[in-house]
Design an enzyme around this catalytic site. Structure first.
Site, mmCIF file in Angstrom:
data_model
loop_
_atom_site.group_PDB
_atom_site.id
_atom_site.type_symbol
_atom_site.label_atom_id
_atom_site.label_comp_id
_atom_site.label_asym_id
_atom_site.label_seq_id
_atom_site.Cartn_x
_atom_site.Cartn_y
_atom_site.Cartn_z
ATOM 1 C CD GLU A 162 -3.446 -2.403 7.239
ATOM 2 O OE1 GLU A 162 -2.299 -2.606 6.853
ATOM 3 O OE2 GLU A 162 -4.076 -1.366 6.983
ATOM 4 C CG ASN A 203 -1.753 1.248 1.346
ATOM 5 O OD1 ASN A 203 -1.819 2.043 0.407
ATOM 6 N ND2 ASN A 203 -2.396 1.442 2.492
ATOM 7 C CD GLU A 228 -2.878 5.556 6.672
ATOM 8 O OE1 GLU A 228 -2.827 5.665 5.431
ATOM 9 O OE2 GLU A 228 -1.960 5.049 7.346
ATOM 10 C CB SER A 265 5.116 -2.286 11.860
ATOM 11 O OG SER A 265 4.756 -0.952 12.184
ATOM 12 C CE LYS A 316 -0.154 3.228 4.752
ATOM 13 N NZ LYS A 316 -0.068 3.313 6.192
ATOM 14 N N GLY A 332 2.472 2.042 10.785
ATOM 15 C CA GLY A 332 3.451 3.118 10.689
ATOM 16 C C GLY A 332 4.184 3.412 11.987
ATOM 17 C CG HIS A 347 -5.891 1.930 5.027
ATOM 18 N ND1 HIS A 347 -5.454 2.867 5.928
ATOM 19 C CD2 HIS A 347 -4.884 1.036 4.883
ATOM 20 C CE1 HIS A 347 -4.221 2.550 6.312
ATOM 21 N NE2 HIS A 347 -3.855 1.439 5.686
HETATM 22 P P1 13P Z 1 3.023 0.180 7.649
HETATM 23 O O1 13P Z 1 3.475 -1.108 7.026
HETATM 24 O O2 13P Z 1 3.824 1.359 7.195
HETATM 25 O O3 13P Z 1 2.899 0.063 9.138
HETATM 26 O O4 13P Z 1 1.545 0.487 7.078
HETATM 27 C C1 13P Z 1 0.580 -0.504 7.194
HETATM 28 C C2 13P Z 1 -0.588 -0.116 6.391
HETATM 29 O O5 13P Z 1 -1.331 0.776 6.729
HETATM 30 C C3 13P Z 1 -0.824 -0.835 5.133
HETATM 31 O O6 13P Z 1 -2.095 -0.577 4.657
#
Ligand code: 13P
Length: 253
Positions: A169, A11, A99, A214, A13, A175, A97
């Site tokens: 997740e 992803n 976010e 992560s 982003k 993150g 997601h």
């Molecule tokens: P990270 O791998 O950067 O923690 O992000 C996870 C994520 O949100 C994937 O959709």
């Protein structure tokens, strides 16, 4: 038990212009060209979908989008629909997601429409679910997941349930560099599968459930070896072709 094909999805982003995406795919393709028995997908910004789909055609890499609107068309300024994504070459789409839920108000009501809308356009929906740290500490993880799974999949009939991918997740692991322990990931993902079994025993065995939060080259193998974990949704570590290819390589099982 039905064998489920592992899926490693990156992803991106809001990273990578079209030129950066092109450079990345040219670096990634030789590194994953011999991958067998694992699906590889990259969830890219809208502006990268078409170019990436063109560059990845005929390779093992699938191109997914990161969100979409629930309607096929209409007066929804700034939005993009499932038929638009499919025609641009996307084969799947992330939905819900954390976010999108937290920062852009993506609601369970909208998701209940988006998941079947993605299926209707031939896109694989990757529905993201997960709890905050406060919810985990408060013993609310299972309640939250039960509610998200129930609400967001309400519009999907049993006959199409197996086509959905779930990405678990934990929000506190996104993150942050804090990854769920193998026990936490296994236990929670097994719980998600038990929720799917309540819907349909047979389909539940075919739904792929990914872990996200992560995931890095040095922890991927341990997570991917867990019985109920069928792949990973990778944020930061998907931004470099090298580290993403290493995670893809960790799926051998
Ligand atoms: P990270 O791998 O950067 O923690 O992000 C996870 C994520 O949100 C994937 O959709």
């Amino acid at each position: 038990m039905t064998a489920r094909t592992p899926l490693i999805a990156g992803n991106w982003k809001m990273y990578k212009t079209e030129a950066e995406a092109e450079e990345y795919i040219q670096a990634l393709l030789p590194r994953v060209s011999t991958v067998q028995g694992t699906e590889v997908a990259i969830c890219v910004p809208f502006t990268d979908v078409k170019a990436m789909a063109d560059s990845a055609r005929g390779s093992p890499v699938l191109v997914y989008a990161q969100t979409m609107h629930e309607r096929p068309e209409g007066p929804f300024t700034g939005e993009v629909s499932a038929p638009m994504l499919a025609e641009a070459g996307a084969q799947g789409v992330l939905l819900g997601h954390s976010e999108r839920r937290q920062l852009f108000g993506e609601s369970d009501d909208a998701l209940a429409l988006k998941v079947p809308a993605a299926l209707r356009s031939g896109l694989t929906p990757v529905l993201c679910v997960g709890e905050t740290e406060r919810e985990r500490d408060g013993g609310e993880t299972e309640g939250k997941l039960r509610r998200q799974m129930g609400d967001d999949l309400a519009g999907v009939g049993e006959e199409r349930l197996a086509e959905i991918v779930i990405a678990y997740e934990p929000i506190w692991a996104i993150g942050t560099g804090r990854v769920a322990t193998p026990e936490q990931a296994q236990e929670t993902i097994a719980f998600i599968r038990s929720l799917l079994r309540e819907r349909d025993e047979g389909a539940a065995e075919r739904v792929r459930i990914l872990y996200g939060g992560s995931v890095k080259p040095d922890n991927a193998a341990e997570l991917l070896a867990l019985a109920d974990v069928d792949g990973a949704l990778v944020g930061g570590a998907s931004l470099q072709a090298d580290s993403f290819a290493q995670i893809v390589g960790a799926t051998a099982r």
